[in-house]
Each structure stands twice: as structure tokens, then as C-alpha cells.
Design an enzyme around this catalytic site. Structure first.
Site, PDB file in Angstrom:
ATOM      1  CB  SER A 258      51.097 -40.307  58.990  1.00 31.53           C
ATOM      2  OG  SER A 258      51.182 -39.079  58.322  1.00 31.53           O
ATOM      3  N   GLY A 259      51.296 -41.386  62.133  1.00 31.60           N
ATOM      4  CA  GLY A 259      50.939 -42.485  63.024  1.00 31.60           C
ATOM      5  C   GLY A 259      52.112 -43.038  63.817  1.00 31.60           C
ATOM      6  CB  SER A 260      55.571 -42.901  63.558  1.00 31.25           C
ATOM      7  OG  SER A 260      55.267 -43.814  62.534  1.00 31.25           O
ATOM      8  N   GLY A 261      53.995 -41.038  66.201  1.00 39.50           N
ATOM      9  CA  GLY A 261      54.312 -40.336  67.435  1.00 39.50           C
ATOM     10  C   GLY A 261      54.451 -38.828  67.316  1.00 39.50           C
ATOM     11  CB  SER A 264      51.722 -38.609  71.054  1.00 43.38           C
ATOM     12  OG  SER A 264      52.840 -39.223  70.463  1.00 43.38           O
ATOM     13  CG  ASP A 275      51.105 -32.748  59.524  1.00 46.22           C
ATOM     14  OD1 ASP A 275      51.787 -33.782  59.644  1.00 46.22           O
ATOM     15  OD2 ASP A 275      50.430 -32.509  58.515  1.00 46.22           O
ATOM     16  CG  ASN A 365      44.447 -42.652  58.117  1.00 44.23           C
ATOM     17  OD1 ASN A 365      45.254 -42.150  58.891  1.00 44.23           O
ATOM     18  ND2 ASN A 365      44.175 -42.111  56.940  1.00 44.23           N
ATOM     19  CB  ALA A 366      39.137 -42.791  62.358  1.00 43.22           C
TER      20      ALA A 366
END
Length: 604
Positions: A258-261, A264, A275, A365-366
């Protein structure tokens, strides 16, 4: 066999009573009645997924102030407790009497006693909501039925956005996954999330953050991974996206922490999933579907320049739930990294906020929650019951020091073991704890692993052996830095790595052999940078990005080998593949030293 609905008589509406009677599912009625008896809600609303049900849930979310209406039509905002802003690793347990490496477990009987004690009477004074869903396209080989029970209208609203309503599919005594959530008293010290794999049931209490409360998302993943391993398919923490090549669309799955691309990357092509993926072998071909029909995505850093598709969704009328961003006085929203002017004041998850406070306006983490149908790049086959054929698999990490931007594996086994099963990535804000600590995270799924990694990997290897058409496997790393701690790539460069992977799938370009896989030639990337991004790609940039740090790769390989050698049921193929990579690296270190330029490899 006739179902006995007497325990629900007078508790649910007459219409709900008759509809439940019509599908004749005794297991479902037993589950509902026992949960009502345990949690003692004042009222029970059974949502069948009809439009009036969906509207009622949204209305209740506003009335209970779990959501607040924003000025844009269809937009609402939700705030979680300041200490309940991410997945709660320390409070999440797999209920089993086994000790499983890397899996946080609790003895089953002990965990059930604690959980049932916390849930007892937890919904008193509140309304219970019940929803019926399908993970995966309905009436397909991929479909898994699930029931969510909660006292949070925000949670059931989120489920209605993210999953296919499927009440009619429960006809007869069909099996289903069970999810029980109560926000309780939001006593964070008593926050507990427990997964009972034996009974396909997840319990969650004293939390509202969606990653801990929306059952069908990452909580369900523990149940579906177990089911997949037992049945010989793959349930993965992966996006599914179609990339255009010269020979049509090629679908890739993409696994990133999570949060690593991952989100995008999923916006670079035609979107199937951002996901999760169910992957099955059908007639020797690897096919995948999205268990979900919505997105629960990280919002920090999303801006109009880099993320035009998501930006459009977040700035047009339509169903969007923002969580833990800043709400402005005029009913708008603001989040960090949006590249718009920061407001002077507003309201966030901590309460009143001012620019003068110096605090971030939104949580790192919004999130935002919205249906897939809001996205302009949605693939026409996003809900195809047959799934889509997978040509490539991407395993991406946030690695600042070692991995080159893109590598192709030699084979399924080499890719699964030395890339997927060897993933190490810097922790992000999606998990409570210190950020940027490098963590072992195979397939970006370790947080959701309910069983031994050895058993999980054995299933992966067996799955590949049963394929007639084997997808290529790639390593991606968007986060490589130089010695001055500056990123060596821009955010848009990922488009080029994707284009190169597509060319490799189409056998349109050659590659350089290295001890860790194949890497691109400079000339090929130079053309792709020009055609894809309209910019020049220098030899200096290429050499900085693709110089192999052989000693660091060796250290990584040895770390991973040590981990798997200490797991009792690790398949011997895993150790052998890692040993082979170690031997290749040692050979290259003897020849080139600690580092080797790609230009040296071309010459040799």
C-alpha cells in the site's frame, strides 16, 4: 429442508422476513439470529441492495454523523478516531492453535472468548445493518458469497460502493463468508480484529477505519487466501490493468505494498482492479477477476498533473466518500500533496485545524472510496464472469537503495521466488508504526497471510506448472535514490517501464542478461522515453538507474534465503532458486566487483 425463521420474527421487517424465507438458506438465518442475540441491537435493517436500501444507508450515515455532506453532489466525508487511521497490525489475529512464522496468531478458543465478550451487547441502542455480496462477478467460477453485519452505516455504505450486491445468489444452503463488525465504544485499547479461518468468520470491534472494519476488503483476503491455497488458485493483493501494445491489450496483475505505486500504475491503462485479484487456471490459461467493483485508495499526493483520472473522479458529482482529509468551511476538501493552495482553516480527524498550527491538514493514510464506474479508464471487461487473460505479473517495491527500476524474471519459478517471494519494501503510512523501515513483504501480502508461507509458495509454484501459457514476471521499483538521497526517476517514468514490459510480452525487443534477470537496453528505453513522454533519456541517467549493485543484491538474496531456510515447510525449489541466484551474483562480483554498469554487460 425448510428454514426456521422464527428467531427473526418481529426483529426484522415483514418484507425482509419474506425475502429471507424465499431463498431458504438455514445457515444464513442461523448466522443472523445468533449475531442479533449476541450484539442486541435496537433495530435491524436488512439491505437487499435495492436502490431504496442504498439510499436509506446513505441517509443513516448522515443522520448518525458518521458521514458529513460536502458541497459537491454525492460527496461525503468520514472521520476516524485519531488513533484509528490505518490497519491495526497489533490488534489483528488469526485464530489458530498453530504457531505460524510471520503470522500474528491467537489460540482459537481464547480469541473467540475475548471477541464474543467484547461484542456482547455492543450494538445496544443502535441499528444493525445486514448486507449480502459477491466477491467477484456474480454467477461465475470466481464468485464467493459474503454477508456483512455492522452497526456502522459508514461501513455498510462503503460495502455497497465496493462490492456487488447479490442477495438472490444465496438461494439454498450456499456457503458464504461471514463478517461481524461493531464500532463498540471506539475504545482503541480494546480494538480487536480476529479472523476465524475454520468458520470463515471475521470479527471486528472498537474501530471504524475501513481497513479494520469493512469486512470484504483486506479482512476477507485472509479467508480467500486460505480458500485459494486449499483449492489450487491464487487470491492476491494485486491490481489488474490492461496495457496497450502493438498487438492489442495485454492484461497485467500488479502487486505493490500500500502506498507504493499500485493505484497509480492501475491508472496507466484500462482499469479492471486497483487492489485485489482472484486468479484461476482455466483451460491452461491464467485468468483474473476483480473481487471488488470500487476503489478504496490513498489520496495523499494525488494531483491533477500526475493523476488526472483520479483527480477527475474526486472533482465531479458522483458517489465519493472522503476519509480523514481536511473539510473546509465551504464544504470542500483539501489533502496534502494536492498541489493546490492550502486553506487557512478547516476541520479534520483531530477536530478544528488551522494553517498556523503547522500540523498536516490531512492524515498520510487519508482515503477516498468510489465506484469503478466513475473512472474514465474502466475496462469494458471489468465485470466479465470469465475474467481476463493475464500476460504479465508485476511485483513492485519501495526500495531506495538496491533494485533497478525494471527487471524481467528468467521463468515463472525464478520470478515467483527471487522477485515476488523476496519482496522487501519500506513501510508506508497505511500501517501503524514507524514509516520507511525496510520490511520483508512477499507478494505484498504478508499482512494478510493466514497460513504458512511455505504452503502459500508451494501453491504458487504448482499453479504455474499447470499453465500452458505462462505470464512473464517483472520486478518494478519506482523509488530508487542516488547517494544524495534524490530520486533517480520522476513519477511519470513508470509509463516507460510498463511500455518496456509490454514489448517483452510481445517479443518485440531484446534484453540484457544479468544474474538477477533481464534488464532493458539503453537504446530501447531512449526510444520509449521519447515516444511515451516526449523527453530525452540520457546515457548518464540510464547508467545511474541500471547499474547493478551486486553486493547489495547478494546481501538481499542471503537475507531472503535465511528467512525461508527457517520456515519448516518451505519448498526445496525456493532454496535451490535462491542458491542459484547467489552463485550467479558471486560469479559477477568476482568478475566486476561490487557494482556493474549495464554498458559493461553489453560489451561482455
Amino acid at each position: 429442508m425448510k428454514v426456521d425463521l422464527s428467531p427473526l420474527n418481529g426483529i426484522i421487517s415483514d418484507k425482509a422476513f419474506q425475502k429471507l424465507k424465499s431463498i431458504n438458506n438455514p445457515s444464513l438465518v442461523h448466522f443472523l439470529s445468533k449475531t442479533i442475540e449476541l450484539t442486541t441491537p435496537d433495530r435491524v435493517y436488512v439491505s437487499f441492495g435495492e436502490e431504496k436500501d442504498r439510499e436509506y444507508v446513505k441517509k443513516r450515515a448522515l443522520e448518525t454523523k458518521e458521514e458529513i455532506k460536502l458541497k459537491m453532489e454525492g460527496h461525503t466525508i468520514h472521520f476516524d478516531h485519531p488513533l484509528d487511521q490505518a490497519r491495526a497490525r497489533e490488534d489483528t489475529f488469526i485464530l489458530t492453535d498453530e504457531k505460524i512464522p510471520f503470522v500474528k496468531t491467537k489460540p482459537r478458543d481464547e480469541g473467540l472468548r475475548e471477541m464474543l465478550s467484547l461484542l456482547k451487547g455492543s450494538m445496544k441502542g443502535r441499528e444493525m445493518y445486514v448486507g449480502f455480496y459477491s466477491l467477484g462477478p456474480r454467477n461465475s467460477k470466481f464468485s464467493i458469497l459474503a454477508v456483512q453485519i455492522t452497526d456502522s452505516p459508514y461501513v455498510i455504505h462503503s460495502e455497497n460502493i465496493l462490492y456487488r450486491n447479490a442477495f438472490e445468489d444465496f438461494y439454498g444452503d450456499k456457503p458464504f463468508l461471514k463478517f461481524i463488525h461493531s464500532k463498540g465504544q471506539l475504545d482503541i485499547k480494546k480494538r480487536r480484529i480476529m479472523i476465524d479461518v475454520k468458520e470463515n468468520t471475521v470479527y471486528s470491534v472498537n474501530t471504524t477505519y475501513a481497513g479494520n472494519s469493512v469486512g470484504l476488503k483486506k479482512l476477507a483476503l485472509r479467508l480467500t487466501v486460505t480458500k485459494a491455497v486449499n483449492e489450487g488458485w491464487l487470491s492476491e493483493h494485486m491490481a489488474i490493468v490492461g496495457f496497450e501494445g502493438n498487438r492489442g491489450t495485454h492484461y497485467f496483475t500488479a502487486s505493490f505494498p500500500s502506498g507504493s505505486g499500485k493505484t497509480s500504475t492501475s491508472m496507466l491503462g484500462s482499469l479492471i482492479s486497483d487492489d485485489l485479484a482472484f486468479i484461476k487456471e482455466i483451460d491452461g490459461v491464467c485468468r483474473a477477476v476483480n473481487p471488488e467493483i470500487g476503489i478504496f485508495g490513498i489520496i495523499q499526493g494525488i494531483n491533477e498533473r500526475d493523476d488526472p483520472v483520479i483527480w477527475d473522479v474526486l472533482h465531479k458529482p458522483g458517489e465519493v466518500i472522503f476519509s480523514n482529509v481536511l473539510m473546509t468551511d465551504d464544504g470542500g476538501v483539501y489533502w496534502e500533496g494536492s498541489e493546490v493552495e492550502k486553506p487557512e482553516k478547516g476541520y479534520n480527524y483531530e477536530g478544528a485545524w488551522t494553517k498556523e498550527s503547522g500540523k498536516p491538514a490531512s492524515h498520510p493514510n487519508a482515503r477516498f472510496t468510489s465506484p469503478l464506474t466513475s473512472f474514465s479508464n474502466l475496462d469494458k471487461d471489468y465485470d466479465n464472469p470469465q475474467g481476463v487473460v493475464i500476460d504479465g505479473i508485476i511485483f513492485g517495491v519501495r526500495d531506495y537503495s538496491t533494485l533497478v527500476p525494471v527487471t524481467e524474471a528468467f521463468s515463472w519459478e525464478h520470478g515467483v521466488i527471487t522477485i515476488g517471494a523476496s519482496m522487501e519494501s519500506s513501510r508506508t503510512s497505511a500501517v501503524i508504526g514507524k514509516a520507511d523501515v525496510l520490511e520483508f513483504n512477499p507478494m505484498a501480502i504478508l499482512d494478510f497471510m493466514p497460513l504458512s508461507l511455505g504452503k502459500y509458495l508451494n501453491n504458487y509454484l504448482t499453479f504455474g506448472r499447470n499453465l500452458k501459457y505462462v505470464p512473464k514476471i517483472f520486478s518494478f521499483n519506482y523509488f530508487l535514490k542516488d547517494e544524495n538521497n534524490k530520486f533517480l526517476n520522476s513519477k511519470e517514468d513508470k509509463r516507460v517501464w510498463v511500455k518496456w514490459a509490454v514489448k517483452r510480452v510481445e517479443s518485440e525487443t531484446d534484453a540484457i542478461y544479468t544474474p538477477v534477470g533481464f534488464i532493458p537496453y539503453y537504446e530501447d528505453l531512449s526510444k520509449l522515453f521519447n515516444s511515451t513522454l516526449g523527453k530525452q533519456y540520457t546515457k548518464e541517467a540510464y547508467e545511474l538507474q541500471f547499474t547493478l549493485k551486486l553486493s547489495k543484491y547478494l546481501e538481499k538474496t542471503e537475507r531472503i534465503m535465511k528467512i525461508y531456510s527457517e520456515i519448516a515447510d518451505t519448498p526445496i525449489e525456493v532454496i535451490n532458486e535462491l542458491k542459484a541466484q547467489k552463485d550467479r551474483l558471486l560469479d559477477y562480483i568476482n568478475r566486476y566487483g561490487d557494482k556493474v554498469s549495464p554498458f559493461q554487460l553489453v560489451k561482455s
